[in-house]
Design a protein around this motif. Structure first.
Motif, PDB file in Angstrom:
ATOM      1  N   TRP A  44       0.893  -1.207   0.083  1.00 13.08           N
ATOM      2  CA  TRP A  44      -0.126   0.079   0.080  1.00 13.08           C
ATOM      3  C   TRP A  44       0.823   1.099  -0.185  1.00 13.08           C
ATOM      4  O   TRP A  44       0.203   2.353  -0.204  1.00 13.08           O
ATOM      5  CB  TRP A  44      -0.905   0.135   1.206  1.00 13.08           C
ATOM      6  N   LEU A  45       2.155   1.009   0.131  1.00  9.54           N
ATOM      7  CA  LEU A  45       2.793   2.500   0.271  1.00  9.54           C
ATOM      8  C   LEU A  45       3.871   2.782  -0.812  1.00  9.54           C
ATOM      9  O   LEU A  45       4.644   3.510  -1.143  1.00  9.54           O
ATOM     10  CB  LEU A  45       3.883   2.194   1.469  1.00  9.54           C
ATOM     11  N   THR A  46       4.151   1.341  -1.455  1.00  9.14           N
ATOM     12  CA  THR A  46       5.046   1.679  -2.843  1.00  9.14           C
ATOM     13  C   THR A  46       4.996   2.545  -3.507  1.00  9.14           C
ATOM     14  O   THR A  46       5.662   3.160  -4.190  1.00  9.14           O
ATOM     15  CB  THR A  46       5.267  -0.023  -3.410  1.00  9.14           C
ATOM     16  N   PHE A  47       3.719   2.838  -3.991  1.00  5.62           N
ATOM     17  CA  PHE A  47       3.547   4.068  -4.789  1.00  5.62           C
ATOM     18  C   PHE A  47       4.072   5.324  -4.480  1.00  5.62           C
ATOM     19  O   PHE A  47       4.028   6.348  -5.261  1.00  5.62           O
ATOM     20  CB  PHE A  47       1.923   4.149  -5.135  1.00  5.62           C
ATOM     21  N   GLN A  48       4.259   5.715  -3.197  1.00  6.78           N
ATOM     22  CA  GLN A  48       4.511   6.644  -2.767  1.00  6.78           C
ATOM     23  C   GLN A  48       6.234   7.068  -3.273  1.00  6.78           C
ATOM     24  O   GLN A  48       6.597   8.108  -2.895  1.00  6.78           O
ATOM     25  CB  GLN A  48       4.654   6.908  -1.371  1.00  6.78           C
ATOM     26  N   ASN A  49       7.015   6.069  -3.660  1.00  8.41           N
ATOM     27  CA  ASN A  49       8.217   6.032  -4.025  1.00  8.41           C
ATOM     28  C   ASN A  49       8.410   6.789  -5.536  1.00  8.41           C
ATOM     29  O   ASN A  49       7.997   6.262  -6.302  1.00  8.41           O
ATOM     30  CB  ASN A  49       8.676   4.739  -4.198  1.00  8.41           C
ATOM     31  N   LYS A  50       8.912   7.885  -5.220  1.00 11.83           N
ATOM     32  CA  LYS A  50       8.630   8.803  -6.455  1.00 11.83           C
ATOM     33  C   LYS A  50       9.645   8.078  -7.777  1.00 11.83           C
ATOM     34  O   LYS A  50       9.268   8.548  -8.853  1.00 11.83           O
ATOM     35  CB  LYS A  50       9.240  10.150  -6.219  1.00 11.83           C
ATOM     36  N   ASN A  51      10.553   7.414  -7.434  1.00 13.72           N
ATOM     37  CA  ASN A  51      11.366   6.662  -8.299  1.00 13.72           C
ATOM     38  C   ASN A  51      10.374   5.451  -9.241  1.00 13.72           C
ATOM     39  O   ASN A  51      11.067   5.112 -10.294  1.00 13.72           O
ATOM     40  CB  ASN A  51      12.493   6.226  -7.975  1.00 13.72           C
ATOM     41  N   MET A  52       9.245   5.403  -8.590  1.00 15.13           N
ATOM     42  CA  MET A  52       8.492   4.225  -9.079  1.00 15.13           C
ATOM     43  C   MET A  52       7.087   4.616  -9.590  1.00 15.13           C
ATOM     44  O   MET A  52       6.369   3.694 -10.104  1.00 15.13           O
ATOM     45  CB  MET A  52       8.435   3.139  -8.311  1.00 15.13           C
ATOM     46  N   ASN A  53       7.001   6.004  -9.823  1.00 13.72           N
ATOM     47  CA  ASN A  53       5.637   6.257 -10.190  1.00 13.72           C
ATOM     48  C   ASN A  53       5.849   7.664 -11.254  1.00 13.72           C
ATOM     49  O   ASN A  53       6.452   8.348 -10.741  1.00 13.72           O
ATOM     50  CB  ASN A  53       4.957   6.727  -8.800  1.00 13.72           C
ATOM     51  N   TRP A  54       5.140   7.605 -12.207  1.00 15.22           N
ATOM     52  CA  TRP A  54       5.125   8.652 -13.102  1.00 15.22           C
ATOM     53  C   TRP A  54       4.506  10.007 -12.328  1.00 15.22           C
ATOM     54  O   TRP A  54       4.893  11.116 -12.524  1.00 15.22           O
ATOM     55  CB  TRP A  54       4.095   8.205 -14.399  1.00 15.22           C
ATOM     56  N   HIS A 374     -22.437  -4.827 -10.314  1.00 18.63           N
ATOM     57  CA  HIS A 374     -22.660  -3.451 -10.583  1.00 18.63           C
ATOM     58  C   HIS A 374     -21.732  -2.597  -9.775  1.00 18.63           C
ATOM     59  O   HIS A 374     -21.615  -1.369  -9.976  1.00 18.63           O
ATOM     60  CB  HIS A 374     -24.100  -3.276 -10.384  1.00 18.63           C
ATOM     61  N   TYR A 375     -21.422  -3.338  -8.598  1.00 20.42           N
ATOM     62  CA  TYR A 375     -20.230  -2.609  -7.864  1.00 20.42           C
ATOM     63  C   TYR A 375     -19.559  -3.207  -7.083  1.00 20.42           C
ATOM     64  O   TYR A 375     -19.846  -4.748  -7.002  1.00 20.42           O
ATOM     65  CB  TYR A 375     -21.084  -1.551  -6.984  1.00 20.42           C
ATOM     66  N   GLU A 376     -18.677  -2.821  -6.112  1.00 17.75           N
ATOM     67  CA  GLU A 376     -17.814  -3.864  -5.306  1.00 17.75           C
ATOM     68  C   GLU A 376     -17.630  -3.230  -3.927  1.00 17.75           C
ATOM     69  O   GLU A 376     -17.493  -1.894  -3.799  1.00 17.75           O
ATOM     70  CB  GLU A 376     -16.381  -3.982  -6.181  1.00 17.75           C
ATOM     71  N   ILE A 377     -17.447  -3.995  -3.037  1.00 14.52           N
ATOM     72  CA  ILE A 377     -16.924  -3.548  -1.634  1.00 14.52           C
ATOM     73  C   ILE A 377     -15.662  -4.427  -1.378  1.00 14.52           C
ATOM     74  O   ILE A 377     -15.542  -5.787  -1.624  1.00 14.52           O
ATOM     75  CB  ILE A 377     -17.922  -4.040  -0.688  1.00 14.52           C
ATOM     76  N   LEU A 378     -14.765  -3.781  -0.697  1.00 14.91           N
ATOM     77  CA  LEU A 378     -13.598  -4.090  -0.276  1.00 14.91           C
ATOM     78  C   LEU A 378     -13.258  -3.924   1.307  1.00 14.91           C
ATOM     79  O   LEU A 378     -13.633  -2.623   1.556  1.00 14.91           O
ATOM     80  CB  LEU A 378     -12.457  -3.642  -1.200  1.00 14.91           C
ATOM     81  N   THR A 379     -12.723  -4.890   1.932  1.00  8.97           N
ATOM     82  CA  THR A 379     -12.551  -4.568   3.531  1.00  8.97           C
ATOM     83  C   THR A 379     -10.939  -4.464   3.766  1.00  8.97           C
ATOM     84  O   THR A 379     -10.394  -5.222   3.109  1.00  8.97           O
ATOM     85  CB  THR A 379     -13.376  -5.853   4.334  1.00  8.97           C
ATOM     86  N   HIS A 380     -11.019  -4.034   4.810  1.00  6.03           N
ATOM     87  CA  HIS A 380      -9.396  -4.103   5.648  1.00  6.03           C
ATOM     88  C   HIS A 380      -8.550  -3.344   4.857  1.00  6.03           C
ATOM     89  O   HIS A 380      -7.342  -3.585   4.713  1.00  6.03           O
ATOM     90  CB  HIS A 380      -9.000  -5.653   5.628  1.00  6.03           C
ATOM     91  N   PHE A 381      -9.111  -2.392   4.027  1.00  5.26           N
ATOM     92  CA  PHE A 381      -8.103  -1.268   3.363  1.00  5.26           C
ATOM     93  C   PHE A 381      -7.145  -0.394   4.582  1.00  5.26           C
ATOM     94  O   PHE A 381      -8.015  -0.017   5.317  1.00  5.26           O
ATOM     95  CB  PHE A 381      -8.785  -0.442   2.549  1.00  5.26           C
ATOM     96  N   PRO A 382      -6.288  -0.408   4.323  1.00  3.64           N
ATOM     97  CA  PRO A 382      -5.218   0.268   5.549  1.00  3.64           C
ATOM     98  C   PRO A 382      -5.556   1.844   5.242  1.00  3.64           C
ATOM     99  O   PRO A 382      -4.345   2.415   5.000  1.00  3.64           O
ATOM    100  CB  PRO A 382      -4.038  -0.192   5.252  1.00  3.64           C
ATOM    101  N   ILE A 383      -6.382   2.544   5.542  1.00  2.00           N
ATOM    102  CA  ILE A 383      -6.908   3.744   4.970  1.00  2.00           C
ATOM    103  C   ILE A 383      -5.878   4.742   5.719  1.00  2.00           C
ATOM    104  O   ILE A 383      -5.652   5.959   5.132  1.00  2.00           O
ATOM    105  CB  ILE A 383      -8.430   4.071   5.338  1.00  2.00           C
ATOM    106  N   HIS A 384      -5.504   4.574   6.798  1.00  2.00           N
ATOM    107  CA  HIS A 384      -4.648   5.603   7.610  1.00  2.00           C
ATOM    108  C   HIS A 384      -3.374   5.916   6.701  1.00  2.00           C
ATOM    109  O   HIS A 384      -2.888   6.927   7.379  1.00  2.00           O
ATOM    110  CB  HIS A 384      -4.236   4.859   9.144  1.00  2.00           C
ATOM    111  N   TRP A 385      -3.112   5.148   5.924  1.00  2.00           N
ATOM    112  CA  TRP A 385      -1.814   5.509   5.358  1.00  2.00           C
ATOM    113  C   TRP A 385      -2.236   6.660   4.084  1.00  2.00           C
ATOM    114  O   TRP A 385      -1.143   7.194   3.547  1.00  2.00           O
ATOM    115  CB  TRP A 385      -1.291   4.597   4.404  1.00  2.00           C
ATOM    116  N   PHE A 386      -3.365   6.972   3.920  1.00  2.00           N
ATOM    117  CA  PHE A 386      -3.951   7.776   2.732  1.00  2.00           C
ATOM    118  C   PHE A 386      -4.714   8.888   3.176  1.00  2.00           C
ATOM    119  O   PHE A 386      -5.065   9.925   2.409  1.00  2.00           O
ATOM    120  CB  PHE A 386      -4.917   6.953   1.850  1.00  2.00           C
ATOM    121  N   ILE A 387      -4.908   9.357   4.734  1.00  2.31           N
ATOM    122  CA  ILE A 387      -5.222  10.109   5.261  1.00  2.31           C
ATOM    123  C   ILE A 387      -4.186  11.007   6.044  1.00  2.31           C
ATOM    124  O   ILE A 387      -3.776  10.471   7.115  1.00  2.31           O
ATOM    125  CB  ILE A 387      -6.522  10.056   6.097  1.00  2.31           C
ATOM    126  N   PRO A 388      -3.963  12.432   5.586  1.00  2.00           N
ATOM    127  CA  PRO A 388      -2.753  13.123   6.388  1.00  2.00           C
ATOM    128  C   PRO A 388      -3.302  13.231   7.612  1.00  2.00           C
ATOM    129  O   PRO A 388      -4.375  13.798   7.834  1.00  2.00           O
ATOM    130  CB  PRO A 388      -2.996  14.247   5.583  1.00  2.00           C
TER     131      PRO A 388
END
Length: 561
Positions: A44-54, A374-388
Motif C-alpha cells: 500500500w506504500l510502494t506507490f509513494q516512491n517517486k522513482n517508481m511512479n510517473w 454493478h459495484y464492489e465492496i472491499l474490506t480491511h483497506f489500510p486507510i490510515h496511510w492515505f489520510i494526512p
C-alpha cells in the motif's frame, strides 16, 4: 515495449517460444530490484516512491468539485504491478464474452481467456490453520499450477476478517468461495498477487532472463521511427532502436497515446496545434478513457476488536517485523492488510432506474448478464496511510471501500505540448454521465446494508468518513468530495472491428493504418472488466504473444521478431 504486466508477458512468451527470436524490451524506469519493495503488507506504500511512479494527476474534475485526483502509474520493471495494491481478480466471464462480441474474435471468449489465465499463474489455495473452507474453496480446474505469477491467499489473516465475513453473510451478502472462477458475485476472500509474504510483479516473468531477450532500463520512448506509414523502430533518449519484424507497444492508456501523437499519429487538430507533422489522422487516439473509482467508509472500533493500533502505532514493532520478514517472509508484515474481504454485487435499484433505461440496448443487455456485477465492496483497506494526520488513537478502525463499476463516461487524454517529455492532459471526466451518478448513489446506499447493520455497528465507536445521510444529494456529494481513482485506466487506443470509428487496433493488436506496429496493453481493451485490472493486463499480453507466435510460426519455424 514497457516492462509492466502486458509488456513483460509479451516479451517473456516471445523470447521463450521454441524458436527463441531476438526480443528487445525498453523500460522507461529502473530495475526496481530492491527486495524490500516486495513486502506484502507494504504494498500500500510502494506507490509513494517517486522513482517508481510517473506521479500523474487528473485535470480538475468538473463533476467532483474541481478536484485534481491522484492518477498513479508504475515506473520501472514491473510497471504498475510494482506499485499496485496486489488485488488479483479476473472479473466476470461475461466481460470476456462481451469483448469477443465487440471485436468479432473468439480468442477473447471466456474459455480461451481462462486457459491463458491458468497458464500465467501458480495458484496457492491453502488457508491458514483453523479457517473454515466456507470462506474460500477454489476448484483446481479454475486455476493454474505452473505459471510465473504466484497468487493466492495470505498465510495469516487478521482476527476480525472471518467474523466480518460472517456479518456480511448475515446482512444478505452471500459468500462466494472463489471470485476468480468467472463468476465474481458474492463476498469472497481476496486472491492476492503475492505468496509467503512476498508480492509478485511482472518482473517475475523475465526471470531467469533468456539470452535472446535484451532489457534496457531508463529508456523512455519519445516517438516511433517511421518509414512512411511503416513503424521500423523507436527513439529513446536520442538513440534509435530498429526492429527486424515488428514493434509491440505496451506503454498503457496514458503513455501510449503520447508516443503515438508525438510520432504524428493521432487527432490531426491536436497535432497541428503543436506543429507536429501529421502522418496519420486517427481521431480515436486518446479518446474512450475509462476507469473505476471508489470512496471509503471508515469507523473506529472498540478496543481489542483489532490489533492494528498495536502494530501500526508502534514504530519498533514495525521495524522488528521487517527484520522478521527479511528472514523468511513471515510475521506481521505478511498479515496486516494482506488478506482482505472483497465482493461484487448487482443493484436492482440501478437496473430499474431511468438512467439505466436510457442506456443503449447493447449496454443494458451486457449489464444484465448473469455474472456482471454493478459495484464492489472491499474490506480491511489500510486507510490510515492515505489520510494526512491520521490520529494514532484511531488506528483501531474498520474501513470499507465502495467501488463504482461500469461507468458510462468516456474521458480523454489530450496533447498539451510539442515536447514529448511533457505528459498529456488526463481528463477521465468522473461522474459526468447521469448513469454514473445514479450508480454511485445506489452502490453507496446498498453498502449501507452492511455499514449500518447492527452486527457491524455494535463495534463502532466513531465515524471518521461517511456521508451525512442516505439522501441522493448527500450520497452524491460524498462521492464528489471523496472519489479516488482505482488506477484502472483503459481504452484510449481501443480495439475493434475494421470500420469502427472508435477503433485504432484490430483484434490481432495491429494498429490500423500503420504497418509493423501492434499495441498490447490496457489501452486497447474495449471492455473495462469488472475487477482490478492487473490480471487483464497480463492476459492481454499473453493473447498478443499467442497471436504473434502463431502468425510467425515461432512454435515450429525459424523466425525473428
Amino acid at each position: 515495449m514497457i516492462g509492466g504486466p502486458a509488456g513483460s508477458t509479451v516479451a517473456s512468451q516471445l523470447a521463450n517460444s521454441p524458436k527463441h527470436p531476438k526480443v528487445l524490451l525498453l523500460e522507461a524506469g529502473g530495475l526496481n530490484s530492491d527486495h524490500d519493495l516486495r513486502v506484502d503488507g507494504q504494498r500500500w506504500l510502494t506507490f509513494q516512491n517517486k522513482n517508481m511512479n510517473w506521479g500523474y494527476k487528473t485535470a480538475p474534475q468538473e463533476h467532483c468539485n474541481n478536484r485534481e485526483i491522484d492518477y498513479s502509474r508504475g515506473l520501472g520493471m514491473g510497471g504498475s504491478s510494482a506499485i499496485n495494491f496486489g488485488v488479483y481478480s479476473v472479473g466476470a466471464q461475461d466481460d470476456y464474452e462481451e469483448w469477443a462480441r465487440v471485436v468479432g474474435d473468439d480468442a477473447y471468449r471466456w474459455k480461451n481467456i481462462q486457459s491463458r489465465y491458468k497458464a500465467l499463474e501458480t495458484f496457492h489455495g491453502d488457508l491458514p490453520a483453523g479457517i473454515d473452507s466456507k470462506y474460500a474453496s477454489p476448484r483446481p480446474e479454475n486455476h493454474g499450477s505452473s505459471g510465473p505469477l504466484h497468487v493466492g491467499f495470505a498465510s495469516e489473516w487478521e482476527q476480525d476478517l472471518p467474523p466480518l465475513l460472517d456479518v456480511f453473510e448475515q446482512a444478505g451478502f452471500p459468500l462466494n468461495p472463489d471470485h476468480n472462477s468467472g463468476n465474481p458475485l458474492g463476498m469472497s476472500v481476496l486472491i492476492n498477487s503475492s505468496y509467503k509474504g512476498v508480492r509478485s510483479t511482472a518482473a517475475d516473468f523475465l526471470k531467469p532472463q533468456p539470452e535472446n531477450l535484451k532489457i534496457i532500463t531508463n529508456a523512455p520512448v519519445q516517438r516511433l521511427v517511421l518509414d512512411g506509414k511503416k513503424a521500423v523502430g523507436v527513439e529513446s533518449n536520442g538513440q534509435k532502436y530498429y526492429a527486424s519484424k515488428e514493434i509491440v507497444m505496451c506503454a498503457g492508456s496514458l503513455e501510449g497515446p503520447r508516443i503515438l501523437m508525438h510520432s504524428g499519429i493521432g487527432p490531426a487538430k491536436q497535432l497541428e496545434q503543436f506543429n507536429i507533422p501529421v502522418t496519420l489522422d486517427v481521431p480515436a487516439i486518446g479518446q474512450g478513457l475509462r476507469d473505476h473509482t471508489f470512496v471509503p467508509l471508515v469507523n473506529t472500533r472498540v478496543e481489542n476488536s483489532t490489533y492494528r493500533r498495536n502494530f501500526y502505532g508502534d514504530e519498533k514493532a514495525m521495524a522488528t517485523a521487517l527484520d522478521q520478514w527479511r528472514k523468511d517472509g513471515s510475521g506481521p508484515w505478511s498479515k496486516f492488510a494482506c488478506e482482505l474481504g472483497i465482493g461484487w454485487f448487482k443493484l436492482q435499484n440501478l437496473t430499474a432506474s431511468d438512467e439505466f433505461k436510457a442506456l443503449p440496448e447493447d449496454e443494458q443487455r451486457y449489464l444484465m448478464q448473469e455474472t456482471v456485477p454493478h459495484y464492489e465492496i472491499l474490506t480491511h483497506f489500510p486507510i490510515h496511510w492515505f489520510i494526512p494526520g491520521f490520529a494514532q488513537e484511531a488506528l483501531n478502525y474498520s474501513c470499507l471501500l465502495v467501488f463504482l463499476f461500469n461507468a458510462q463516461t468516456r474521458g480523454e487524454v489530450i496533447l498539451q505540448s510539442s515536447d514529448p517529455s511533457v505528459p498529456l492532459k488526463f481528463d477521465p471526466k468522473f461522474l459526468a454521465h447521469p448513469f454514473d451518478r445514479r450508480a454511485a448513489i445506489e452502490s453507496l446506499r446498498d453498502a449501507f446494508r452492511i455499514a449500518k447493520y447492527d452486527a457491524y455497528t455494535k463495534d463502532n465507536v466513531l465515524e471518521l468518513a461517511g456521508p451525512k445521510s442516505d439522501s441522493d444529494e448527500d450520497l452524491l456529494e460524498y462521492w464528489r468530495q471523496n472519489i479516488s481513482s482505482s488506477w484502472h485506466m483503459t481504452g484510449t487506443i481501443k480495439m475493434g472491428k475494421k470500420g469502427d470509428t472508435d477503433a485504432a487496433v484490430d483484434s490481432d493488436f495491429r494498429f490500423i493504418g500503420i504497418e509493423g506496429l501492434r499495441v498490447a496493453d490496457m489501452s486497447v481493451v474495449p471492455v473495462l472488466a469488472n475487477c482490478h485490472v492487473q490480471a487483464v493486463a497480463y492476459v492481454t499480453g499473453a493473447t498478443c504473444a499467442e497471436k504473434l507466435i502463431k502468425e510467425y510460426s515461432l512454435d515450429h519455424l525459424s523466425a525473428m521478431i
